[in-house]
Design a protein around this motif. Sequence first.
Motif, PDB file in Angstrom:
ATOM      1  N   HIS A 238      -7.912 -38.442 -18.587  1.00  0.00           N
ATOM      2  CA  HIS A 238      -8.397 -37.856 -17.521  1.00  0.00           C
ATOM      3  C   HIS A 238      -7.473 -38.152 -16.226  1.00  0.00           C
TER       4      HIS A 238
ATOM      5  N   GLU B 264     -11.929 -46.564 -25.008  1.00  0.00           N
ATOM      6  CA  GLU B 264     -11.500 -46.637 -23.799  1.00  0.00           C
ATOM      7  C   GLU B 264     -11.799 -47.608 -22.773  1.00  0.00           C
TER       8      GLU B 264
ATOM      9  N   HIS C 184     -10.426 -38.400 -27.392  1.00  0.00           N
ATOM     10  CA  HIS C 184     -11.377 -39.158 -26.415  1.00  0.00           C
ATOM     11  C   HIS C 184     -12.778 -38.900 -26.726  1.00  0.00           C
TER      12      HIS C 184
HETATM   13 ZN   LIG Z   1     -13.422 -42.093 -18.794  1.00  0.00          ZN
END
Ligand SMILES: [Zn+2]
Length: 276
Positions: free
Chosen positions: A164, A89, A6
């Motif tokens: 997250h 993402e 990420h």
């Molecule tokens: Zn994010």
Amino acid sequence: MLTDYHVHLRPDGKGTSAEKFFTSDNVARYREAAEEAGIAELGVSEHIHRFHAALDVWDHPYWCQNAADDIDEYVEFVREETDLRLGIEADFVPGREDQMANLLERFEWDYVIGSVHFLRGRAVDMKGAFDIWGRGESPDKVWKRYFETLAESARSGMYDIIAHPDLVKVWGDKHACPDADPRRYYEAAVEAFAESGVAVEVSTAGLRKPVGEIYPARAYLEMVVEAGCPIALSSDAHEPEHIGYGYDQALELLGEVGVTELSVFERRERRTEPIG
Ligand SMILES: [Zn+2]
Ligand SMILES: [Zn+2]
């Protein structure tokens, strides 16, 4: 094996054009930082809302303000001019699953990272016009909705990794954290992770935020591990200095909760490798 999947090649905000940051020189800075941190598996995952094509999925004003780039050019750059894993993402936008799936299906990603930043158009992690906090909704309500939406995102089947997974705690202060034992919120999400087989991200980005804590919280991670979910490790870097940020703390936490393997992705196939 250590991973950092990420990763954003540019900071958020103005003046961070693709021309300036999607360059071999910039990638070399990230690669160098990864080598120094002992990270062999490095990938990038730009925010989908920075590409024009995302406006077919959602026309939120924040997305409209930020959609400046061509997603085909991003994919081509990463595949042809770098040795990085190719990721993205992609926010989970309830009600727009088909549109998002159609966009994602156009490309051969190594992995797709799902994230929840917005709840009904309001952001849990952004000050300013779109902030969800301070509008009369209790932290309990916001947290409940956040984890329910996260569960939905896992069940959508669109994602390889859920990012997250307690971003809602980002501010770490009273106006944004409920009093109750947070485990009651985690349950719905953990059940959905386990059922869908998605990997759960351990992200050191929280260490750089007001909350000052890894995502997910330890009690939450224990539940995730107990449920048998695969783990993905990332920094959510937005600059080379963030690559592998706080990994000593992450590895300590992972060891303490009994995680010995990390998820590794190639063309959306997952395998696990021993940590190290
Ligand atoms: Zn994010
Ligand atoms: Zn990110």
